[in-house]
Write an enzyme that holds these catalytic residues in place. Sequence first.
Site, PDB file in Angstrom:
ATOM      1  CG  PHE A   1      56.208  21.720  40.773  1.00 21.84           C
ATOM      2  CD1 PHE A   1      55.169  21.928  41.134  1.00 21.84           C
ATOM      3  CD2 PHE A   1      57.259  21.674  41.854  1.00 21.84           C
ATOM      4  CE1 PHE A   1      54.528  22.203  42.305  1.00 21.84           C
ATOM      5  CE2 PHE A   1      56.704  21.658  43.300  1.00 21.84           C
ATOM      6  CZ  PHE A   1      55.333  21.909  43.257  1.00 21.84           C
TER       7      PHE A   1
ATOM      8  CG  LEU B   1      37.374  16.104  39.814  1.00 26.85           C
ATOM      9  CD1 LEU B   1      38.646  15.406  39.281  1.00 26.85           C
ATOM     10  CD2 LEU B   1      35.954  15.170  39.504  1.00 26.85           C
ATOM     11  CG  ASN B   2      38.869  17.375  47.382  1.00 21.24           C
ATOM     12  OD1 ASN B   2      38.840  18.223  48.148  1.00 21.24           O
ATOM     13  ND2 ASN B   2      39.034  16.037  48.214  1.00 21.24           N
TER      14      ASN B   2
ATOM     15  CD  GLU C   1      50.527  22.656  33.953  1.00 17.19           C
ATOM     16  OE1 GLU C   1      49.819  22.232  33.112  1.00 17.19           O
ATOM     17  OE2 GLU C   1      51.532  22.174  34.058  1.00 17.19           O
TER      18      GLU C   1
HETATM   19 MO1  MOS Z   1      53.989  19.690  34.229  1.00 17.01          MO
HETATM   20  S1  MOS Z   1      55.455  21.225  33.987  1.00 17.01           S
HETATM   21  O1  MOS Z   1      53.364  19.140  32.526  1.00 17.01           O
HETATM   22  O2  MOS Z   1      54.336  18.800  35.389  1.00 17.01           O
END
Ligand code: MOS
Length: 729
Positions: free
Chosen positions: A244, A616-617, A691
Amino acid sequence: MTVHFKQNEPDNSNRLDGMKQGVLGKPLPRIEGLAKVTGTAPYAAEYPIDDCAEGVLVTATITRGEVTSIDRTSVLSMPGVIAVVDDEKLCTRAAQGTANEAPMQGPGQVCYWGQPIALVVAESFEQARDAAKHLSVEYREDEGAPVDPDAVEPEEQEDETVHQGDLAHAMAEAAHSVDVTYTTKGHASAAMEPHAAIAEWDGDKLTVHASLQMLNYNISELADALDIEEENIRLISRFVGGGFGSKLGISEEVVAAALAAKQVGRPVRVVQSRQQVFQTVMRRSETTQRLRLAADSDGTLTGFGHEALVSNLPGETFAEPVLQSSHFMYGGENRELMLNVARIHRMTAGSVRAPGEAVGMPALEGAMDVLAEKAGIDPVELRLRNIPEKNPEEGLPFSSHKLAECLKQGAEAFGWDRASRKPRQRREGEWWIGTGMAGAARVHNISEAKARVTLKADGTALVETDMTDIGTGTYTILAQIAGEMLGLDTEQVLVELGDTRHPRGPGSGGSWGAASIGSAVYIACKAIREELAAKIGASEEELDLREGKTASGEALTDLLEGKDLAREGHYEPGDIEDDYTASGFGAFFAEVRVNHYTGETRVDRMLGAFGFGRVLNAKTARSQCIGGITWSIGVALTEALEFDPRDGHLVNCDLAEYHVPVHRDVPDLEIVLVEERDGAASPIQAKGIGELGMCGGAAAIANAIYNACGARLYDYPMTPDRVLAAMPD
Ligand code: MOS
């Protein structure tokens, strides 16, 4: 043999749709899923390494100043203690992988409370931890280090600034206008796997098992921090328990383990405690955001203003890019955007999932809801009316744009009721019930990537790259891409990731992983197909491969004549990046209940519709959306870093005090995948989805709170005390 491809033009051939194997896009379970759930997938700290000593980091207890002395003798006689490592290399910026040009601190300099300053090495973890607590450290402290972002004069990030037309005039002339200020609190990545590294030297060769997102950069960072050659380093990160953003760069456990292993002549393992991960790795900056929206009588935006204040340490180049999607999300010819950074001595601010939009979109989409109410226009309709035809600042066309489809398909699937936008209309016992929605955008990033694909003489394939899978599904999608291209079932494709001995991938970050490394695999496979086609006197385009055979029934194993066929694909983004604005888009819909007496909010139902190029999946993509929306719930309701106003140290540094949504907080989430092909985004027409699912979702919940109980809040997270304070009588 390397095949290089630089994409300068959109590729709308959609070649992958014409392949015959039929595995790409399918909701296949993760290849490594069984290994993970049965505990056999080794994470960084779990490699069985003989004679491994244990290291525990010691962190600073001042906000700004200098370490004047570390008394090693205070712990060296304690049971099991082997060494104290306080090499100056341990506390440089390079050791934090934040990749700034100029290190802001010299040896022994401290710039935030909790900064690692030394490592204690012992035979057992418990002995090292005990000794670390007793290590005697003296400091010279600089008093008065600023820790409050609102109490310092901020610096303007000038390259973010946009002045276009006259916003003040547009606001004054507008039929409807909104001028509101939102705040968001800092966030932690809170990955399940804590930061960990095991370092082992063989002469001047260093091997490190670590938990990292971007080995291609991490190897350079580590070489830089240790002042050795990259060629002497091997980094291994085959499984990563969530990143993350917190593992984008190396952090001190990696450098400390390497320094310690050298010093004691044995392998050394360093695992950060949960508290250390919270206090030393990375925070998302808190933000204050002023939104100004000017609209004419039918809701069309004539003015758009978004100004944000974020913070970071002095000298750090990262500034939470709050305005990232605000530059193009909605029209409005009079525009004013500005990003300011307060220089304060809290821990380093950096990337946390969806840096920028994760907090920028919840503010923008909250303000849009206020405008919809003022203008008396349905919030879905208001957004549909303000989708720009091209980037309203740069004039660039969009590579593709699925916001309208996401809004419409999402509203339909959710059962959005355009008739009932009046707040406080539904009550069940103590609970007010209401709905809200928000738009989503997350810029498309893409990065250079290399991968080697080998079609083995036995008819199986091998994919190798140092790319990581941080829980996102990289192993699986690469098997699907190679399988589709080479006519193989995914079981016939072995994917090897997370080892710097392999060709350099793009790393996992900024949602660029799948599109970037997927394109490198695609390029390598295409080159292999060309070879195979030549063998049967056909063109690559004509080659139909399925279940290890050509259309005319020739087996790949026969064509290969006992030899492996390997190609390295090298993908490079080209000028196309300057020709288009590329972004994923989406829409969120939420139904919440708010307790009239306690102010507690429960999310009863939530749906997200997303368009992010080729899927893609369908299963791993959906999982990313679910994860993103779960983070949205955290942003909306519970997650907040709290800093001590005296010394800037992070107070709530564990999972008991930093409240990520738990199972009971998350209802069944419905995901609508709005299929598209974006030929300008990548050769495989894919964008990213890691994201997007959290870029605005918090506003759908905030807007639903207002619709439910009439409490209009401007401060995230919307905790019960805040909701209660804003609740109408
Ligand atoms: Mo991300 S916050 O660019 O792993």
